[in-house]
Structures are given as C-alpha cells and as structure tokens.
Scaffold this active site. Structure first.
Site, PDB file in Angstrom:
ATOM      1  N   HIS A   3      -4.211   1.219   7.739  1.00 44.06           N
ATOM      2  CA  HIS A   3      -2.855   1.778   7.781  1.00 44.06           C
ATOM      3  C   HIS A   3      -2.733   2.938   6.787  1.00 44.06           C
ATOM      4  O   HIS A   3      -2.211   4.008   7.137  1.00 44.06           O
ATOM      5  CB  HIS A   3      -1.862   0.650   7.443  1.00 44.06           C
ATOM      6  CG  HIS A   3      -0.434   1.082   7.328  1.00 44.06           C
ATOM      7  ND1 HIS A   3       0.559   0.596   8.151  1.00 44.06           N
ATOM      8  CD2 HIS A   3       0.178   1.951   6.487  1.00 44.06           C
ATOM      9  CE1 HIS A   3       1.708   1.152   7.814  1.00 44.06           C
ATOM     10  NE2 HIS A   3       1.511   1.982   6.807  1.00 44.06           N
ATOM     11  N   GLU A   4      -3.236   2.725   5.559  1.00 45.91           N
ATOM     12  CA  GLU A   4      -3.123   3.780   4.541  1.00 45.91           C
ATOM     13  C   GLU A   4      -4.025   4.968   4.878  1.00 45.91           C
ATOM     14  O   GLU A   4      -3.649   6.124   4.646  1.00 45.91           O
ATOM     15  CB  GLU A   4      -3.447   3.229   3.151  1.00 45.91           C
ATOM     16  CG  GLU A   4      -2.542   2.088   2.682  1.00 45.91           C
ATOM     17  CD  GLU A   4      -1.063   2.397   2.808  1.00 45.91           C
ATOM     18  OE1 GLU A   4      -0.664   3.561   2.709  1.00 45.91           O
ATOM     19  OE2 GLU A   4      -0.286   1.442   3.048  1.00 45.91           O
ATOM     20  N   GLY A  37       0.841  -1.183   0.000  1.00 45.74           N
ATOM     21  CA  GLY A  37       0.000   0.000   0.000  1.00 45.74           C
ATOM     22  C   GLY A  37       0.878   1.236   0.000  1.00 45.74           C
ATOM     23  O   GLY A  37       2.020   1.196   0.478  1.00 45.74           O
ATOM     24  N   CYS A  62       6.149  -0.143   7.127  1.00 48.28           N
ATOM     25  CA  CYS A  62       5.733   1.011   6.318  1.00 48.28           C
ATOM     26  C   CYS A  62       6.925   1.462   5.481  1.00 48.28           C
ATOM     27  O   CYS A  62       8.048   1.519   5.982  1.00 48.28           O
ATOM     28  CB  CYS A  62       5.279   2.140   7.242  1.00 48.28           C
ATOM     29  SG  CYS A  62       4.768   3.624   6.365  1.00 48.28           S
ATOM     30  N   LEU A  63       6.672   1.779   4.224  1.00 49.41           N
ATOM     31  CA  LEU A  63       7.762   2.207   3.339  1.00 49.41           C
ATOM     32  C   LEU A  63       8.402   3.505   3.819  1.00 49.41           C
ATOM     33  O   LEU A  63       9.547   3.791   3.474  1.00 49.41           O
ATOM     34  CB  LEU A  63       7.237   2.378   1.905  1.00 49.41           C
ATOM     35  CG  LEU A  63       6.744   1.083   1.231  1.00 49.41           C
ATOM     36  CD1 LEU A  63       6.104   1.399  -0.113  1.00 49.41           C
ATOM     37  CD2 LEU A  63       7.884   0.089   1.064  1.00 49.41           C
ATOM     38  N   HIS A 117      -2.395   7.407   7.083  1.00 51.36           N
ATOM     39  CA  HIS A 117      -1.480   8.347   6.413  1.00 51.36           C
ATOM     40  C   HIS A 117      -2.222   9.610   5.958  1.00 51.36           C
ATOM     41  O   HIS A 117      -1.666  10.704   6.003  1.00 51.36           O
ATOM     42  CB  HIS A 117      -0.828   7.692   5.196  1.00 51.36           C
ATOM     43  CG  HIS A 117       0.335   6.800   5.519  1.00 51.36           C
ATOM     44  ND1 HIS A 117       1.456   7.237   6.177  1.00 51.36           N
ATOM     45  CD2 HIS A 117       0.560   5.486   5.252  1.00 51.36           C
ATOM     46  CE1 HIS A 117       2.320   6.236   6.304  1.00 51.36           C
ATOM     47  NE2 HIS A 117       1.799   5.161   5.755  1.00 51.36           N
ATOM     48  N   GLN A 130       2.988   9.932   1.240  1.00 51.38           N
ATOM     49  CA  GLN A 130       4.291   9.261   1.188  1.00 51.38           C
ATOM     50  C   GLN A 130       5.071   9.592  -0.074  1.00 51.38           C
ATOM     51  O   GLN A 130       6.269   9.296  -0.148  1.00 51.38           O
ATOM     52  CB  GLN A 130       4.107   7.741   1.267  1.00 51.38           C
ATOM     53  CG  GLN A 130       3.546   7.271   2.604  1.00 51.38           C
ATOM     54  CD  GLN A 130       3.416   5.770   2.641  1.00 51.38           C
ATOM     55  OE1 GLN A 130       2.427   5.218   2.165  1.00 51.38           O
ATOM     56  NE2 GLN A 130       4.420   5.090   3.175  1.00 51.38           N
TER      57      GLN A 130
END
Ligand code: NI
Length: 187
Positions: free
Chosen positions: A140-141, A45, A98-99, A144, A50
């Site tokens: 999670h997304e 995701g 997480c990226l 953000h 991000q």
C-alpha cells in the site's frame, strides 16, 4: 512536529516520487515527524507524498495489529528507496483504509508474498521477504511512491458507491480528526 496529511485529489499523491539522495537535508527530523504524524492519526503506515513530499520514503508500524496479524509484531520501520518484488501471484482481498482517504475503506486484492530491498534511516541496506498483512501495508505504501492509491485497485462499481464521500474529500468538505491539506481549488 505533526505534519498535515495531504488528501485524495491533491496532485502530490499522483506523482511518481524521486529517490531520496544521501545528502537530503535533515532526514532524521523528517522521519521523526512522519512517525509522529502517523501515530497521531492512528495509521499503520505513511508515505512521504502524503505529507506533500515526492520522495521515496515511507514509515510503517503495524505493531498495533499484532493480535490479528502476528506478522505485524515489531514492525516499526523506516523504508527509503525501496525495490519491491512480487513473489507469488495469488491475490487475497482484505479491507484497507488510507489516511489520505478519511472515512473510507474497501477490500483490495493483493499478493501475499513480496521481497523488499530498502535503506533504513541509518542508510543501511536490507533485504527481506514479507507475508500477510505486513506485506499488504508495504505494498500500500509503495503504491503511494508510484503515484497510486488503494482506491485505484477497487472496481468501478465499488468506487461509484463511494462517490459522494470521495467527492467530499476532493472538494474539502470531509471531516478529519488530524490536520489535513485539501486539494487546491479548481479554477
Ligand atoms: Ni495510504
């Protein structure tokens, strides 16, 4: 085109993002770039903050996790201007990464069951319930878009154990296999 991923400590990850207007310039190009960036960095995701844009746009594809989490099969989605409703209160802890926080993962407690309303890349409305790990990816997304990261849900004691790694990310000393953008240096 691959885009650099903004890392933990960057202020863009801490802002509440704005709804995407229907006349947003070249949304299809941006969505394609977000998918390319997510696949290259082996994420499941990616949210627009991000890649440095505070707009309510997310791409997801958890299909690679299908073996462990069957609900993630065929889960490639572009999610625009989502509304998220929690459908039950029981929270379950599972590992997340997480990226924007390379090299870290922590157990995060989240509810299992949500309902999501969103627009797809063709601006078509959808409403659907999600459970299991796919629900977790979406939550999670969604975080953000609200200026949150999963580490915010982790206990202070666990965060303390991650302190040196977090500090390396914030100060630009972490290593990463994909292009990144570090937080601006504090003067
Ligand atoms: Ni993330």
């Amino acid at each position: 085109m691959k885009l650099p991923i903004y890392l933990y400590g960057h202020p863009v990850l801490r802002k509440v993002s704005e709804p995407v207007p229907q006349d947003y310039p070249e949304p299809q190009k941006l969505i394609d770039d977000m998918f390319e960036t997510m696949y290259f960095s082996e994420g499941v995701g990616l949210a627009a903050p991000q890649i440095g844009k505070n707009i309510r746009m997310v791409v997801i594809d958890g299909s690679a996790l299908e073996k462990d989490f069957p609900e993630c099969a065929d889960s490639k989605m572009c999610i625009i201007n989502p509304e998220l409703e929690v459908l039950d209160g029981e929270k379950i802890a599972r590992g997340e990464g997480c990226l924007s926080l390379p090299g870290l993962s922590e157990e995060v407690k989240r509810v299992e069951h949500i309902r999501l309303k969103w627009l797809d890349r063709d601006w078509q409305e959808h409403e659907q319930e999600f459970t299991g790990f796919l629900s977790r990816i979406i939550q999670h997304e969604f975080d953000h878009l609200e200026g949150k990261v999963y580490m915010d849900h982790v206990s202070a004691a666990r965060r303390l154990m991650d302190k040196s790694k977090l500090n390396n990310i914030v100060t630009g000393r972490t290593r990463c296999d994909y292009p990144v953008r570090y937080a601006p240096r504090k003067k």
